[in-house]
Design an enzyme around this catalytic site. Structure first.
Site, short mmCIF file in Angstrom:
data_model
loop_
_atom_site.label_atom_id
_atom_site.label_comp_id
_atom_site.label_asym_id
_atom_site.label_seq_id
_atom_site.Cartn_x
_atom_site.Cartn_y
_atom_site.Cartn_z
NE ARG A 84 -3.71 -2.32 2.40
CZ ARG A 84 -3.45 -3.61 2.58
NH1 ARG A 84 -2.23 -4.01 2.87
NH2 ARG A 84 -4.41 -4.50 2.45
CG HIS A 109 -0.85 -5.59 -4.30
ND1 HIS A 109 0.29 -5.54 -3.52
CD2 HIS A 109 -1.69 -6.45 -3.65
CE1 HIS A 109 0.15 -6.35 -2.47
NE2 HIS A 109 -1.04 -6.90 -2.52
CG HIS A 178 -0.37 -11.30 -3.55
ND1 HIS A 178 -0.98 -12.16 -2.66
CD2 HIS A 178 -0.64 -10.05 -3.11
CE1 HIS A 178 -1.61 -11.45 -1.74
NE2 HIS A 178 -1.41 -10.16 -1.98
CD GLU A 309 1.85 -10.46 -0.21
OE1 GLU A 309 1.71 -9.44 -0.92
OE2 GLU A 309 1.08 -10.71 0.74
#
Length: 344
Positions: A84, A109, A178, A309
């Site tokens: 973010r 993303h 992801h 991630e």
């Protein structure tokens, strides 16, 4: 020995630009992985349990149609900036850039049409596949023409993902994959019986929109202390956690290091994550709600998968004391993550 096979997977809808989507099947004697030219998506990853039985351990869809509809970034490479950015805004050299807001008040993303939703140009390698694309200046609000290469190579039990990029203007960049994992096999109802450890002494607390507050907090004595393996379900109960969606701060290092390990005792499957990145976002599929039909028509409920991630810290472009996320012309972004699958 790794074999690489390419095959047609489908055609993008006309309203999404058309174009053929290919699937690349990388196979060793212990791992089989399927990767799409759409979003560099890991669509399947099969690995053995302690009895030698293969199961697919990543969430996803059987057909292209699933991936062209809205889904939570299953298996995709996300960018230009993973995670973010607060209010989708940042300032470089006195100029303010505004990104698309696709996650409440924030950009997530890469925005409305990030790297996960575009076709990449593939090149088959002896042990893998390399994808390339040019993200044009201004795409999703980001500055600079950005050339990006994502390379997957499979060697025995190890899948390596290398990300490289070059830019014509200073731009923030943080790339990750992801994939959503369940070591019991995709479609298993939850990941509560998984044991996890993360080699991090600190983590980033977040506000109610999941943006880091700026504090770098010690994990010691909190539910975020995962330095010793914990059984996920019991641990979440003990600390009254609804799940994880947090960045764990890793030791900065040039050389790869082991940063996380997951073990599924019933099957014996283990997964290690090694990386050169400064952060790892641990996410427990809190937003999965059973509404998506995945492979084999199975639905994916809350906590039915986890993501690890590897990336830069969220909102680093707006937080000068976070690791540097800016790429300058003449430099190269180069980062590798290794996933190692085994049994124990």
């Amino acid at each position: 020995m790794t074999t690489v096979r390419r095959e047609a997977f489908g055609r993008m809808p006309a309203e999404q630009g058309g174009g053929e989507v290919e699937k690349f099947v990388l196979q060793s004697d212990s791992v089989k992985v399927e990767i799409l030219s759409l979003g560099c998506i890991i669509a399947a990853l099969e690995t053995k349990d302690r009895d030698g039985k293969f199961s697919d351990v990543v969430l996803g869809f059987d057909t292209l149609e699933g991936y062209t509809r809205k889904h939570p970034f299953f298996g995709a490479v996300v960018g230009r900036v993973a995670n973010r950015i607060a209010k989708g805004r940042f300032t470089l050299d006195g100029k303010e850039y505004q990104l698309f807001l696709n996650n409440g008040p924030n950009s997530l993303h890469g925005g409305a049409k990030g790297f996960d939703k575009v076709l990449w140009s593939p090149q088959v390698l002896p042990d893998g596949v390399r994808f390339f694309r040019l993200s044009p200046d201004g795409e999703e609000g980001y500055p600079g023409d950005l050339k990006v290469w994502v390379t997957y190579t499979l060697s025995g039990r190890q899948l390596a993902i290398n990300y490289r990029a070059q830019t014509s203007k200073m731009t923030p960049i943080s790339l990750t994959n992801h994939a959503y994992f369940n070591l019991a096999g995709q479609g298993s109802p939850d990941v509560y019986d998984h044991e996890i450890s993360i080699e991090a002494d600190s983590y980033l607390p977040v506000d109610d929109t999941k943006i880091p507050t700026g504090e770098v907090a010690a994990v010691q004595g909190t539910g975020f202390d995962l330095r010793q393996p914990v059984e996920l379900g019991k641990h979440m109960q003990k600390f009254h956690l609804d799940g994880f969606d947090h960045n764990f701060c890793l030791q900065e290092a040039q050389s790869p290091r082991l940063v996380a390990r997951v073990r599924h005792p019933p099957t014996g499957r283990t997964m290690e994550v090694h990386t050169t990145q400064p952060g790892i976002q641990f996410y427990t599929g809190n937003n999965l709600d059973g509404s998506l039909k995945g492979k084999g028509g199975i639905t994916y409920p809350k906590h039915s998968a986890f993501c690890l991630e590897t990336q830069n810290w969220p909102d680093a472009v707006n937080k000068p004391h976070f690791p540097n996320v800016l790429l300058h012309p003449g430099e190269e972004y180069n980062s590798t993550t290794w996933l190692v699958f085994n049994t124990a």
